[in-house]
Motif scaffolding. Structure first.
Motif, PDB file in Angstrom:
ATOM      1  N   TYR A   3       0.747  -1.340   0.137  1.00  0.00           N
ATOM      2  CA  TYR A   3       0.019  -0.022  -0.078  1.00  0.00           C
ATOM      3  C   TYR A   3       0.757   1.320   0.041  1.00  0.00           C
ATOM      4  N   VAL A   4       0.542   2.096  -0.931  1.00  0.00           N
ATOM      5  CA  VAL A   4       1.244   3.542  -0.999  1.00  0.00           C
ATOM      6  C   VAL A   4       0.299   4.519  -0.560  1.00  0.00           C
ATOM      7  N   PRO A   5       0.293   5.411   0.444  1.00  0.00           N
ATOM      8  CA  PRO A   5      -0.762   6.242   0.788  1.00  0.00           C
ATOM      9  C   PRO A   5      -0.738   7.434   0.012  1.00  0.00           C
ATOM     10  N   SER A   6      -1.770   8.264  -0.147  1.00  0.00           N
ATOM     11  CA  SER A   6      -2.073   9.152  -0.656  1.00  0.00           C
ATOM     12  C   SER A   6      -1.381  10.521  -0.147  1.00  0.00           C
ATOM     13  N   GLY A   7      -1.096  11.321  -0.581  1.00  0.00           N
ATOM     14  CA  GLY A   7      -0.317  12.734  -0.388  1.00  0.00           C
ATOM     15  C   GLY A   7       0.372  13.310  -1.271  1.00  0.00           C
ATOM     16  N   THR A   8       0.996  14.384  -0.817  1.00  0.00           N
ATOM     17  CA  THR A   8       1.921  15.283  -1.828  1.00  0.00           C
ATOM     18  C   THR A   8       3.268  14.842  -1.412  1.00  0.00           C
ATOM     19  N   PHE A   9       4.068  14.934  -2.437  1.00  0.00           N
ATOM     20  CA  PHE A   9       5.360  14.551  -2.169  1.00  0.00           C
ATOM     21  C   PHE A   9       6.530  15.391  -3.216  1.00  0.00           C
ATOM     22  N   ASP A  10       7.619  15.344  -3.014  1.00  0.00           N
ATOM     23  CA  ASP A  10       8.494  16.174  -4.126  1.00  0.00           C
ATOM     24  C   ASP A  10       8.812  15.319  -5.221  1.00  0.00           C
ATOM     25  N   TYR A  11       8.116  15.537  -6.467  1.00  0.00           N
ATOM     26  CA  TYR A  11       8.478  15.034  -7.616  1.00  0.00           C
ATOM     27  C   TYR A  11       9.060  15.683  -8.452  1.00  0.00           C
ATOM     28  N   ASN A  12      10.746  15.431  -8.415  1.00  0.00           N
ATOM     29  CA  ASN A  12      11.806  16.151  -9.325  1.00  0.00           C
ATOM     30  C   ASN A  12      11.469  17.515  -9.189  1.00  0.00           C
ATOM     31  N   GLY A  13      11.531  18.022  -8.063  1.00  0.00           N
ATOM     32  CA  GLY A  13      11.490  19.624  -7.788  1.00  0.00           C
ATOM     33  C   GLY A  13      10.096  19.993  -7.787  1.00  0.00           C
ATOM     34  N   LYS A  14       9.003  19.587  -8.046  1.00  0.00           N
ATOM     35  CA  LYS A  14       7.496  19.703  -7.935  1.00  0.00           C
ATOM     36  C   LYS A  14       6.680  19.289  -6.913  1.00  0.00           C
ATOM     37  N   GLN A  15       6.072  19.773  -6.094  1.00  0.00           N
ATOM     38  CA  GLN A  15       5.021  19.170  -5.089  1.00  0.00           C
ATOM     39  C   GLN A  15       3.732  18.582  -6.050  1.00  0.00           C
ATOM     40  N   VAL A  16       3.738  17.405  -5.937  1.00  0.00           N
ATOM     41  CA  VAL A  16       2.408  16.750  -6.452  1.00  0.00           C
ATOM     42  C   VAL A  16       1.776  15.950  -5.733  1.00  0.00           C
ATOM     43  N   VAL A  47      -0.839  12.641  -5.044  1.00  0.00           N
ATOM     44  CA  VAL A  47      -1.038  11.234  -5.802  1.00  0.00           C
ATOM     45  C   VAL A  47      -1.879  10.578  -4.750  1.00  0.00           C
ATOM     46  N   GLN A  48      -3.137  10.016  -5.419  1.00  0.00           N
ATOM     47  CA  GLN A  48      -4.134   9.240  -4.724  1.00  0.00           C
ATOM     48  C   GLN A  48      -3.308   7.982  -4.306  1.00  0.00           C
ATOM     49  N   ALA A  49      -4.050   7.364  -3.228  1.00  0.00           N
ATOM     50  CA  ALA A  49      -3.427   5.899  -2.501  1.00  0.00           C
ATOM     51  C   ALA A  49      -3.577   4.956  -3.748  1.00  0.00           C
ATOM     52  N   PHE A  50      -2.925   3.974  -3.665  1.00  0.00           N
ATOM     53  CA  PHE A  50      -3.044   2.979  -4.567  1.00  0.00           C
ATOM     54  C   PHE A  50      -1.937   1.847  -3.902  1.00  0.00           C
ATOM     55  N   TYR A  51      -2.427   0.657  -4.570  1.00  0.00           N
ATOM     56  CA  TYR A  51      -1.690  -0.659  -4.492  1.00  0.00           C
ATOM     57  C   TYR A  51      -0.748  -1.042  -5.601  1.00  0.00           C
ATOM     58  N   ILE A  52       0.597  -1.441  -5.137  1.00  0.00           N
ATOM     59  CA  ILE A  52       1.397  -1.828  -6.221  1.00  0.00           C
ATOM     60  C   ILE A  52       1.871  -3.207  -5.941  1.00  0.00           C
ATOM     61  N   GLY A  53       2.300  -3.812  -7.199  1.00  0.00           N
ATOM     62  CA  GLY A  53       3.014  -5.118  -7.133  1.00  0.00           C
ATOM     63  C   GLY A  53       4.252  -5.160  -6.379  1.00  0.00           C
ATOM     64  N   VAL A  54       4.357  -6.119  -5.508  1.00  0.00           N
ATOM     65  CA  VAL A  54       5.838  -6.307  -4.869  1.00  0.00           C
ATOM     66  C   VAL A  54       6.730  -6.630  -5.810  1.00  0.00           C
ATOM     67  N   GLY A  55       6.584  -7.319  -6.524  1.00  0.00           N
ATOM     68  CA  GLY A  55       7.632  -7.606  -7.897  1.00  0.00           C
ATOM     69  C   GLY A  55       7.105  -7.277  -9.227  1.00  0.00           C
ATOM     70  N   GLU A  56       7.992  -7.468 -10.367  1.00  0.00           N
ATOM     71  CA  GLU A  56       7.511  -7.679 -11.721  1.00  0.00           C
ATOM     72  C   GLU A  56       6.387  -8.882 -11.880  1.00  0.00           C
ATOM     73  N   VAL A  57       5.581  -8.885 -12.824  1.00  0.00           N
ATOM     74  CA  VAL A  57       4.812  -9.872 -13.054  1.00  0.00           C
ATOM     75  C   VAL A  57       5.745 -10.925 -13.606  1.00  0.00           C
ATOM     76  N   THR A  58       5.528 -12.201 -13.180  1.00  0.00           N
ATOM     77  CA  THR A  58       6.443 -13.328 -13.436  1.00  0.00           C
ATOM     78  C   THR A  58       5.833 -13.979 -14.584  1.00  0.00           C
ATOM     79  N   ASN A  59       6.762 -15.097 -14.903  1.00  0.00           N
ATOM     80  CA  ASN A  59       6.630 -15.886 -16.214  1.00  0.00           C
ATOM     81  C   ASN A  59       5.372 -16.871 -15.933  1.00  0.00           C
ATOM     82  N   PHE A  60       5.162 -17.265 -14.595  1.00  0.00           N
ATOM     83  CA  PHE A  60       4.122 -18.192 -14.363  1.00  0.00           C
ATOM     84  C   PHE A  60       2.880 -17.325 -14.178  1.00  0.00           C
ATOM     85  N   GLU A  61       2.714 -16.279 -13.817  1.00  0.00           N
ATOM     86  CA  GLU A  61       1.416 -15.356 -13.824  1.00  0.00           C
ATOM     87  C   GLU A  61       1.116 -15.269 -15.065  1.00  0.00           C
ATOM     88  N   TYR A  62       2.083 -14.853 -15.881  1.00  0.00           N
ATOM     89  CA  TYR A  62       1.726 -14.506 -17.449  1.00  0.00           C
ATOM     90  C   TYR A  62       1.271 -15.591 -18.075  1.00  0.00           C
TER      91      TYR A  62
END
Length: 447
Positions: free
Chosen positions: A190-203, A205-220
């Motif tokens: 889980y990545v919480p929502s909030g503002t952060f420094d995005y390459n010198g700019k305050q941006v 971002v809404q909260a989201f879930y992200i995969g722990v690793g890249e999609v695997t051969n088995f999953e694909y």
């Protein structure tokens, strides 16, 4: 008919006859016979009869000779053509098909002629079209017009799954859906929502879930096999990996990868590569649809679509909300305190694809690509955010500008930085250095 016209006709006819007497010798006789038909009529008639018989006989003989000569030549030509055709098609000591069996028509082979052949030769060699003889009935009712033949295309051979493969696919699919429903920490963070420094700019971002690793051969592979089981062959053809892309590096021996990397189960947990962006999007669509079927109509609204990340989302996750730079492991060093590399990328001049390919042939495939959960995770528990496989992202919120982030196993240290240069910007075709991981926007559920 008046006498003068009759005389003129006789004169004209006489001119055509062979000269037996001079015109002056016969002129008086013609005149006297016309003026006095009763005089010497019998004798004159005999003369004319003989001449007409001679003339008709001569003309008939010439005509018959010409006809026989032409017919004989045409018959010989047909016989020669037929003999040549039989010799070309039917070997010696072979029985000839029954007369009623329709046979294809062949044009007799000829010696090579110059490109600028005469029009007459070209016309002679062309077969006569049946369209030009539509009004002429066929001489043989068994004659048939030859069908037009097209080169046979080699159709794609879809995998035929065994009972064991079907059972494994169903089991793995169920595990994928359960992990998504629960947002299992071993699969998603889980990545919480909030503002952060995005390459010198305050941006923000809404909260989201992200995969722990890249999609695997088995999953694909589970995704592809499930498409086959559902009869979605069009989507399968669009999504299947293109293993020939290993030949991108044709000067090196990567045939082993082409034949084994995606299909062999010992590489199940390695990142899937050589897939198009369309294939990755189809995977996301499939996972989104199948999880809704899995939870049922009452709960399907609780789950957002699975998709590829925006670059700003990827950066927020890789940098732990802007706290770890320039690499996901924090700090400017590419080696761990133990001396080991912090990621899978090109670390120096002696680290060449030649050495990697050689080790791959000795089954040390991790020297080309590494398992999706390898090296050290960042502060959020995400693996290989830099290196291994460059990960597909979108540059804009409308998801119209494709790019990649994090670099891959063929990238240099500067390229695997979080804000490193994207050398695959705009690329949508399969590559052995590009994979992907998924995200899903967090939904605030109403109680």
């Amino acid at each position: 008919m008046d006498k003068q016209n009759y005389i003129d006709q006789l004169f004209a006819q006489a001119k055509k006859d062979p000269v037996m007497q001079s015109f002056e010798q016969t002129k008086d006789r013609f005149k006297s016979s016309v003026n006095n038909p009763a005089v010497n009529h019998s004798k004159t008639t005999q003369v004319f009869t003989k001449k007409w018989i001679i003339m008709l006989t001569t003309v008939s003989t010439i005509s018959l000779s010409l006809f026989l000569l032409w017919n004989n030549g045409e018959t010989k030509t047909k016989q020669q053509t037929e003999k040549t055709r039989v010799n070309q098609v039917i070997p010696e000591n072979t029985s000839i098909p029954a007369p009623h069996s329709p046979e294809p028509q062949f044009i007799q082979a000829k010696k090579a002629t110059p490109f600028l052949a005469s029009i007459q030769e070209l016309v002679t060699e062309l077969p006569i079209s049946n369209e030009n003889q539509a009004e002429k009935p066929a001489e043989n009712p068994n004659d048939q017009k030859l069908p037009s033949f097209k080169p046979l295309e080699d159709p794609y051979q879809f995998p035929v799954l065994t009972e064991e493969e079907i059972a494994i696919t169903k089991k793995k699919k169920k595990a994928l859906l359960k992990a998504l429903v629960k947002y299992d920490k071993d699969a998603y963070r889980y990545v919480p929502s909030g503002t952060f420094d995005y390459n010198g700019k305050q941006v923000s971002v809404q909260a989201f879930y992200i995969g722990v690793g890249e999609v695997t051969n088995f999953e694909y592979r589970t995704f592809l096999f499930d498409l086959i089981m559902q009869g979605k062959k069009d989507e399968f053809l669009k999504a299947k990996p293109d293993q020939s892309k290993w030949n991108t590096y044709s000067m090196y021996n990567l045939r082993y990868f082409q034949e084994n990397y995606f299909s062999d189960k010992k590489y199940n947990n390695y990142p899937v590569v050589n897939i198009s962006r369309e294939g990755a999007e189809l995977y996301c669509k499939w996972l989104s649809e199948e999880v809704r079927k899995y939870v049922g109509d009452e709960k399907e609204a609780n789950y957002n679509d699975v998709r590829l990340p925006l670059r700003v989302e990827w950066v927020k996750a890789a940098s732990n909300e802007g706290k770890q730079l320039p690499y996901p492991w924090n700090g400017p060093y590419i080696r761990h305190s133990t001396g080991a590399l912090q990621g899978n990328f090109v670390w120096g001049k002696t680290d060449s694809i030649t050495a990697r390919a050689y080790k791959a042939d000795t089954l040390k495939i991790h020297d080309i690509l590494a398992p999706t959960k390898s090296f050290w995770p960042n502060a959020l528990g995400l693996y290989n955010m830099s290196g291994n496989a460059a990960e597909m992202v979108y540059e804009d919120i409308n998801r119209t500008e494709p790019g990649t982030a994090g670099g891959g196993w063929r990238s240099w240290p500067e390229e695997v930085k979080i804000y490193g240069e994207d050398k695959y910007k705009g690329v949508v075709d399969p590559k052995p250095t590009i994979g992907f991981r998924v995200v899903s926007t967090y939904l605030i559920l109403k109680k």
